[in-house]
Structure formats: structure tokens, C-alpha cells
Design a protein around this motif. Structure first.
Motif, PDB file in Angstrom:
ATOM      1  N   GLY A 123       0.477  -1.330   0.146  1.00  0.00           N
ATOM      2  CA  GLY A 123      -0.263  -0.137   0.325  1.00  0.00           C
ATOM      3  C   GLY A 123       0.582   1.159   0.205  1.00  0.00           C
ATOM      4  O   GLY A 123       0.469   2.216   0.089  1.00  0.00           O
ATOM      5  N   GLY A 160       0.285   4.097  -3.578  1.00  0.00           N
ATOM      6  CA  GLY A 160      -0.562   5.187  -3.893  1.00  0.00           C
ATOM      7  C   GLY A 160      -0.219   6.964  -3.184  1.00  0.00           C
ATOM      8  O   GLY A 160       0.797   6.921  -3.629  1.00  0.00           O
ATOM      9  N   ASP A 173      -1.118   9.946   0.511  1.00  0.00           N
ATOM     10  CA  ASP A 173      -2.215  10.586   2.031  1.00  0.00           C
ATOM     11  C   ASP A 173      -2.929   8.985   1.686  1.00  0.00           C
ATOM     12  O   ASP A 173      -2.735   8.427   3.505  1.00  0.00           O
ATOM     13  N   THR A 174      -2.193   7.981   1.207  1.00  0.00           N
ATOM     14  CA  THR A 174      -3.657   6.814   1.438  1.00  0.00           C
ATOM     15  C   THR A 174      -1.919   6.014   2.006  1.00  0.00           C
ATOM     16  O   THR A 174      -1.758   5.010   2.624  1.00  0.00           O
ATOM     17  N   GLY A 204       0.710  12.410   5.523  1.00  0.00           N
ATOM     18  CA  GLY A 204       0.461  12.440   3.973  1.00  0.00           C
ATOM     19  C   GLY A 204       0.995  13.562   4.062  1.00  0.00           C
ATOM     20  O   GLY A 204       1.275  14.197   2.574  1.00  0.00           O
ATOM     21  N   ARG A 231      -0.712   6.721   5.459  1.00  0.00           N
ATOM     22  CA  ARG A 231      -2.939   5.846   6.265  1.00  0.00           C
ATOM     23  C   ARG A 231      -1.715   4.435   6.299  1.00  0.00           C
ATOM     24  O   ARG A 231      -1.907   3.707   7.471  1.00  0.00           O
ATOM     25  N   ALA A 232      -0.932   3.839   4.942  1.00  0.00           N
ATOM     26  CA  ALA A 232      -0.477   2.273   5.303  1.00  0.00           C
ATOM     27  C   ALA A 232       0.536   2.279   6.077  1.00  0.00           C
ATOM     28  O   ALA A 232       0.963   1.201   7.078  1.00  0.00           O
TER      29      ALA A 232
END
Length: 482
Positions: free
Chosen positions: A431, A434, A437-438, A464, A441-442
Motif C-alpha cells: 500500500g 499509492g 495520503d494513502t 500524508g 495511512r498504510a
């Protein structure tokens, strides 16, 4: 030109300090696992001081757990090497003779185990980096260590814990005397961590006699170690040759500063290490440890990832940029200091001023790529305590968020990621490719990195935003934004 060796010591110029003893007459009393530049710039120098004081039973047998490169380089030199102390204005050379044997564990395992069991050996020390303690996400054994613990009795040991356990089990079987283990890595409570891992390994082996012997006859005092030792370069080799008149295949460069603080709990003979400059034997190393890990090492990791992203190859080059120096000073004063007890805050201010001078030393090329190695093991130890302390006090952490964003950026950018290694990162990387922000979070979802804060949405948002800013505007603009 002539190679450095015992019989060429007489050829050294008077300006070069040489062993104040006969190296051939030294007896091995220490086995060191993970022999490399840091050990040779730090602990081996303290043992050299003891030998020079007439205590000839404290020679070192160095054990490389993976590569045989150092053994091949130093064996023709009979273990001697040149220590280059690089100050801001001059370089001083010293020949260190405490390293009396260099062994390669994979090809000389029987010799290594015999040394660990030798009754004349009183201390086993380690510099194997945080990754070498083979800790899994739960703080116990990782998969490699578990596999070794469950391997057949006749399987050759591999990895720090298996090699050390095998040697200690043999020592117990032969009725060897008590032993002290000196962990010299940047782990909080490093002696306690090492003993926990060893006992867990013995438990998984089902070896109750060795487990009992570890509890009764082995001590593992906590230590704090502090000296900057960059990787050796061809320039270091040239300087060693110019200063000594002799060829040294693997000199080591370091700074004038050195510190080694040891909890005074030795199981066997107690070496008089305090006669060596920078060594202190104390009742509790916690304060020293927290200062060094939470201020020096934490700043080093931040400089490493921001420096790599900006194209700054060394710490001195990076700290020479005013925006980064200002950012590091704020990181210390506004966020990292809160991981320390309030009683240490005044001392921390003095310590960080000294660190700026050490970081800016133009004589050292401490590479950002070298410091960047093993971030998945280092960042939780160096950054997470301050993050947790600030969160508990309701303090914002934009600077730490930027540090994590810089690490994540270096992992996501192929041209940067190839410059350093991190065996632990593959299991965490799902993850991360991406949008910013993604990916953040991962990253924050990983308990191994963020502990009780794993999954915290505000933390993910902060990292992020910092990552998006770094990737859009670059490091200099990102630092200026603070």
C-alpha cells in the motif's frame, strides 16, 4: 609500499601513536560479535588502552557473522589497523593492536564456539545493529530466530542469537566461568533486550539447563555508546598511508569525541575500563541512553532521509544548510526533548549544542545513506518515544511527521531506495505506492512502527500532508515551510 604489521611498527614516524605493549604477547579475554568500523573506532580503542596499562589479558577476538572481508583485510596485518581521529583542523593517526584475532563465523564456526566457551574469555561484546537482535513485531524472536531455535541440534547456527546461544551452551556444558555480555548497539535497555532474546531462544530450544545457567551465571548490563564512525573510504586509506608511511587495507576514521557508559554489573572479572578516556561505569545508564538515542540518533535518522531526498550525501553537508540546521534545532527543542525526563532538559540543551558542532565536523564524511539503513528497526526506537510523549501532552508533532514523511519518500522513490538497505521493510510495504495520503495511512497502520498509535487518523493525515509537500516542492522548500 610496506604493509602495516607487527614487525613494521618500528618504521612508524614519531607522530603516530602505537601500541604501548607487545601485541604478540596479548591474551584474548573478549570475543566481539559483529566486528566492523564502529567497534574498531570505539570499544577496541578502550581495550587497547587497558592493554597499554599492562593488563595483557584483555585482547579481542573479532567475529564477523556474515562477510569475511574484514578478516581477509586485517589478517595480513596481524589485526593491526590505523585509527584516524578527524578533528575540524587536523587528523591524528593511532595504531590499535587490541584486535588479536579476526574470525569469519560461517567458515570458522567451530573456532568461534570454542572461543565463546574458553574460560579465559570474560566478556562477549556485540555491535550487530538493531536488526541483529532478531526481534519480531511482538518483541520476541523473529522468523529467522524461531527457525534456528527449532532446528536440529546438529544444524550449524546462523544469526546473532543462534551463534551466541550455541557458544554459551557449550560453555555451560564444559563448566566454564561466569560471563558478561556487553551489548553496544542503539537499543533502549540493550542488555535487557539481549538477555530476553537469549532466554527466549533457550526456552524455544527446550534447553532448561542453559536457561538456568543464563539466569545464574551471565550478566548483560545496559550500555550507551557514542562515537561517529563513517564507512572507510579510499581517502581514508590514502591519509593513513600518508601519516604512517605504511599501507593499511582497512583503516577506520572517527571523531575525537568518544563515550561509553556501562552499568557496573559484571558477572566475571571486572575490567578497569574507566581508565580509558570517555568510559564511565555507573549504577544506571538510562539517562545517558535516552539522551543519546532520543537526541543524537533521532536527529541522525531525520538528517539521513531528508539529506538523501535533497541530494546531500553527508551529515556535515546537510547540517551546513541553514534551513536544515534550523529545522533540527526545532526538532530537538519542540518535540524530541519531551521524551526525556524534565530533569534532563537543561542538560539536553547543552548536549544538542555540542551535537551541532560534531555534526558539522568537515573532517568526517558520515554518509546519509549509511545512517539510512534499517529504518524499520531504527525509527520506532528513535522517533516513537517523543511522538508518544508529545501526544500524551497534547503537543503537535509536525516535525516528526516530516521526518517520517522523508523516510517514506525515500522508500517510495526507486533512485533513493537503492542507496540503503532495510531487510524489515518488505513485510511493511503493502500500500505504500499509492497517493501520499494513502501511503501515509498504510505506514501508520503498522503496529511494529507506531505501537499503540498505529492507525491513528490524525497522525496519518499529518504524515500524508508532509509527504505531499516534500514530493511536490522538495526538501528545501518543505523545511522552509516550517
Amino acid at each position: 609500499m610496506t604493509r602495516l604489521a607487527i614487525d613494521t611498527l618500528a618504521m612508524l614516524p614519531a607522530t603516530v601513536r602505537r601500541p604501548a605493549y607487545t601485541p604478540a604477547g596479548v591474551r584474548v579475554g573478549i570475543v566481539h560479535l559483529g566486528v566492523g568500523n564502529f567497534h574498531r573506532a570505539h570499544q577496541a580503542v578502550a581495550w587497547d588502552d587497558l592493554l597499554g596499562a599492562g593488563q595483557a589479558h584483555w585482547g579481542v577476538a573479532g567475529v564477523s557473522l556474515r562477510s569475511d572481508t574484514l578478516a581477509r583485510a586485517l589478517s595480513p596485518q596481524q589485526g593491526l589497523y590505523t585509527l584516524l581521529e578527524r578533528g575540524p583542523q587536523r587528523v591524528q593517526a593511532r595504531i590499535v593492536g587490541s584486535l588479536r584475532q579476526c574470525l569469519h563465523a560461517p567458515s570458522q564456526m567451530a573456532d568461534v564456539l570454542r572461543l565463546l566457551a574458553d574460560p579465559q574469555v570474560q566478556v562477549v561484546s556485540l555491535t550487530v545493529t538493531e536488526n541483529g537482535y532478531q526481534r519480531g513485531a511482538n518483541g520476541d524472536l523473529n522468523e529467522q530466530a524461531l527457525a534456528q531455535a527449532q532446528a536440529p541440534a546438529d544444524a550449524p547456527p546462523s544469526g546473532t542469537l543462534a551463534v551466541l546461544y550455541a557458544g554459551l551452551a557449550l560453555r555451560r556444558q564444559l563448566g566454564g566461568p561466569p560471563l558478561t555480555l556487553l551489548s553496544c548497539d542503539n537499543l533502549s535497555g540493550n542488555g535487557q533486550v539481549l538477555m530476553h532474546q537469549l532466554r527466549t531462544f533457550a526456552e524455544r530450544r527446550g534447553d532448561q539447563p542453559t536457561l538456568s545457567w543464563l539466569r545464574d551465571s551471565v550478566s548483560a548490563p545496559d550500555t550507551m555508546v557514542d562515537r561517529i564512525a563513517p564507512a572507510t573510504t579510499d581517502a581514508d586509506r590514502a591519509d593513513a598511508r600518508a601519516l604512517t608511511g605504511l599501507v593499511d587495507a582497512w583503516p577506520v576514521a572517527t571523531e575525537p569525541f568518544t563515550q561509553w557508559v556501562i552499568a557496573d554489573r559484571f558477572a566475571g572479572q571486572r575490567p578497569a575500563l574507566a581508565i580509558s578516556p570517555g568510559v564511565r561505569l555507573v549504577a544506571d545508564v538510562t539517562g545517558y541512553e535516552r539522551m543519546k538515542l532520543g537526541l543524537l540518533n533521532a536527529a541522525h535518522s531525520a538528517i539521513a532521509y531528508l539529506g538523501l531526498a535533497a541530494g546531500w550525501t553527508s551529515v556535515a553537508e546537510a547540517i551546513g544548510h541553514p534551513p536544515l540546521q534550523c529545522w533540527i534545532e526545532r526538532l530537538w527543542a519542540e518535540e524530541l526533548v519531551h521524551a526525556l525526563p524534565a530533569s534532563l532538559h537543561p542538560e539536553a540543551a547543552t548536549y544538542t549544542r555540542e551535537l551541532l558542532v560534531r555534526f558539522a565536523n568537515p573532517g568526517l564524511r558520515h554518509l546519509t545513506a549509511q545512517i539510512a539503513n534499517d529504518g524499520s528497526q531504527k525509527t520506532p526506537l528513535r522517533w516513537l518515544p517523543a511522538l508518544q510523549a508529545c501526544r500524551a501532552a497534547g503537543r503537535p508533532t509536525p516535525l516528526l511527521s516530516t521526518a517520517w514523511a522523508a523516510w517514506l519518500h525515500c522508500l517510495r522513490e526507486p533512485a533513493l531506495a537503492v542507496q540503503f538497505t532495510d531487510p524489515g521493510v518488505a513485510a511493511l510495504a503493502a500500500g505504500w505506492r499509492g497517493p501520499a495520503d494513502t501511503a501515509a495511512r498504510a505506514l501508520v497502520a503498522q503496529p511494529a512502527l507506531f505501537g499503540s498509535l498505529a492507525g491513528d487518523p490524525a497522525l496519518g493525515e499529518g504524515i500524508g500532508r508532509a509527504l505531499a509537500r516534500l514530493e511536490a516542492d522538495g526538501v528545501v522548500a518543505g523545511l522552509a515551510a516550517h
